[in-house]
Scaffold this active site. Structure first.
Site, PDB file in Angstrom:
ATOM      1  N   GLU A 103       0.827  -1.210   0.000  1.00 22.98           N
ATOM      2  CA  GLU A 103       0.000   0.000   0.000  1.00 22.98           C
ATOM      3  C   GLU A 103       0.863   1.262   0.000  1.00 22.98           C
ATOM      4  OE1 GLU A 103      -2.735  -1.117  -1.064  1.00 22.98           O
ATOM      5  OE2 GLU A 103      -4.089  -0.190   0.384  1.00 22.98           O
ATOM      6  N   THR A 146      -5.358   8.251  -5.103  1.00 26.02           N
ATOM      7  CA  THR A 146      -5.509   8.334  -3.646  1.00 26.02           C
ATOM      8  C   THR A 146      -4.702   9.506  -3.099  1.00 26.02           C
ATOM      9  OG1 THR A 146      -5.739   5.944  -3.577  1.00 26.02           O
ATOM     10  CG2 THR A 146      -5.297   7.026  -1.500  1.00 26.02           C
TER      11      THR A 146
END
Lengths: 306, 306
Positions: free
Chosen positions: B128, B181
């Site tokens: 991530e 993001t």
């Protein structure tokens, strides 16, 4: 039934990560109240023992809450109220909420329970408004519903009962200095960082999950407050010492009860709760401020008949 | 066992009131991955179908996550990975998390499960970090644990599994515009009002309680976000129309999935989830942006063998 004697529990609001939304009811400390139906309309407070509080209906939280219920009911008569006030006002364990909650619960009972618990909370909130200028529900909700309650929303009012693990106790120390709710709200900041907000809702989610799962360790880990406690604890002499010593003595967690000055801990089992009380005594005796300590199981019934 | 084929679920992070802490796994959409033990040390991505993604280990989230696990294990050999990438990157339903979670779960399985789920989440978080500069757990945790997960704390990492009501479905629309993001984090404000924070943790408490109690109405009422949604929804064409029409069609609640652009709803039962999908089609067809719609039961297993 024309008269009833009730126990009106003290309550712990906020519970660390649940600022303004979470509360729980206590069992070992609370007011007692006798409520009688009278043929005359209106409400009369005939006697208050234990504390010096006004009996004038519009100046007493029980009077205001009771009148609100009476206005909404189709009952023709009135009520007489006697209050044995055992919770000290300004203690941070829901003194005003106990009176407001107790009187509406008792009146509702004497009228055959026409109102729901949610409606009782709404009536009792009017008493809270008199006490602190704001119609909070985080003390009156657990006083009426019992156990842990979450005020999910005020508009519309949405109160969620959260289960209470069987061995959950609270130990509370009340250092007898006065902190007014309205004052202790003023020192709070209007803004918080998003980062602290995230930690707070993570902890609140953890606490609710811990209560559902009887996971005492998780309950303890979740009792964190990085938002309000760092500010308000400054007003409470020896807060850090009480907290550190209580955690060392085995408390699951520790924080400010309501807007203080009381400090609460949650404990697993009565023995741990007593240990923590001893530690609190040792910590506070040398301070030179009067204090009370209460050890109590979490009260899952709320107001109850005595 | 020397090779395994796994399903790596898409996930919905944030879930309205649970910004940065809550996530859930999906069942009907996810990647597939074949992982094979090899005598040679290290990790090789031999094939990626479905999407045009780098096979270089340090540029692929699965590679980075896998290497992190390999570093911590005492296994002498290596792994070969084939990825059938069915979740579109940048969709907001945990595309990178599915790869990271899938590879570490599969490798752990092939090694005889030496690592706990919590450790797998920590390895997957390294993937991530490559994808969005931040080592988030709110997608990889549900991908690995299944169901709903709460990241109560990052330091130490504390992940709580929350139960999933049996009839809970999600309908998700993915408008095919790209929102990174990292970009969608930049537009968030660093501060929030205390008042909005209180509403948010009240709702998160309500959502967790609703999931424990199978109270679909409470789940729906709690799916509110007054902090992030008002800002991020501006980036998503027709967000308000999708939300309003989905709620009208019976969805329990609706919000942004992860950092968007996908919009999720939670629904009680498959019929309602299909109704909502139809409404989404009707709403988005005239817009002129390509889109996918997924209907899925909540996946309570996380990564699983195919």
């Amino acid at each position: 039934m024309d008269a009833i004697k009730v126990f009106c529990p003290a309550t712990i609001a906020n519970v660390s990560c649940g600022f303004d939304v979470l509360g729980l009811a206590l069992d070992a400390v609370g007011d007692e109240m006798i409520v009688r139906k009278t043929p005359e309309k209106g409400i009369k407070i005939t006697k208050i023992t234990g504390q010096d509080l006004p009996t004038a209906i519009n100046k007493n939280v029980a009077g205001v809450a009771g009148l609100t219920l009476l206005d909404k009911s189709d009952y023709d008569g009135g009520f007489e109220i006697e209050i044995d006030k055992r919770i000290k006002p300004g203690s941070g364990i829901g003194s005003s909420a106990a009176s407001s909650a107790g009187v509406v619960w008792a009146m509702n009972h004497l009228l055959g329970n026409p109102f729901s618990n949610l409606e009782l909370v709404q009536f009792a909130m009017e008493g809270e408004k008199l006490a602190s200028d704001v119609a909070h529900a985080d003390n009156v909700a657990p006083a009426i519903f019992g156990g842990f309650t979450l005020v999910r929303s005020y508009d519309p009012l949405d109160i969620i009962s959260i289960p209470t693990p069987a061995e959950l106790y609270a130990t509370v120390i009340h250092p007898q200095i006065e902190i007014k709710t309205s004052e202790s709200r003023k020192i709070l900041k209007t803004n918080i960082t998003l980062e602290k907000g995230i930690r707070q809702w993570g902890n609140l989610g953890g606490l609710v999950a811990g209560l559902f799962q009887n996971d005492y360790e998780l309950i303890g880990r979740s009792l964190e407050d990085h938002i309000v406690e760092p500010i308000r604890s400054i007003l409470i002499p020896e807060f850090d010492a009480i907290k550190n010593n209580s955690l060392e003595a085995g408390a699951l967690g520790c924080g400010i009860s309501g807007s203080g000055p009381s400090i609460f801990t949650l404990c697993k089992g009565e023995d741990m709760a007593k240990n923590v009380a001893q530690t609190m005594h040792k910590t506070y005796e040398p301070v030179g401020i009067d204090y009370d300590i209460h050890i109590s199981k979490v009260n899952t019934h709320g107001v109850k008949i005595r």
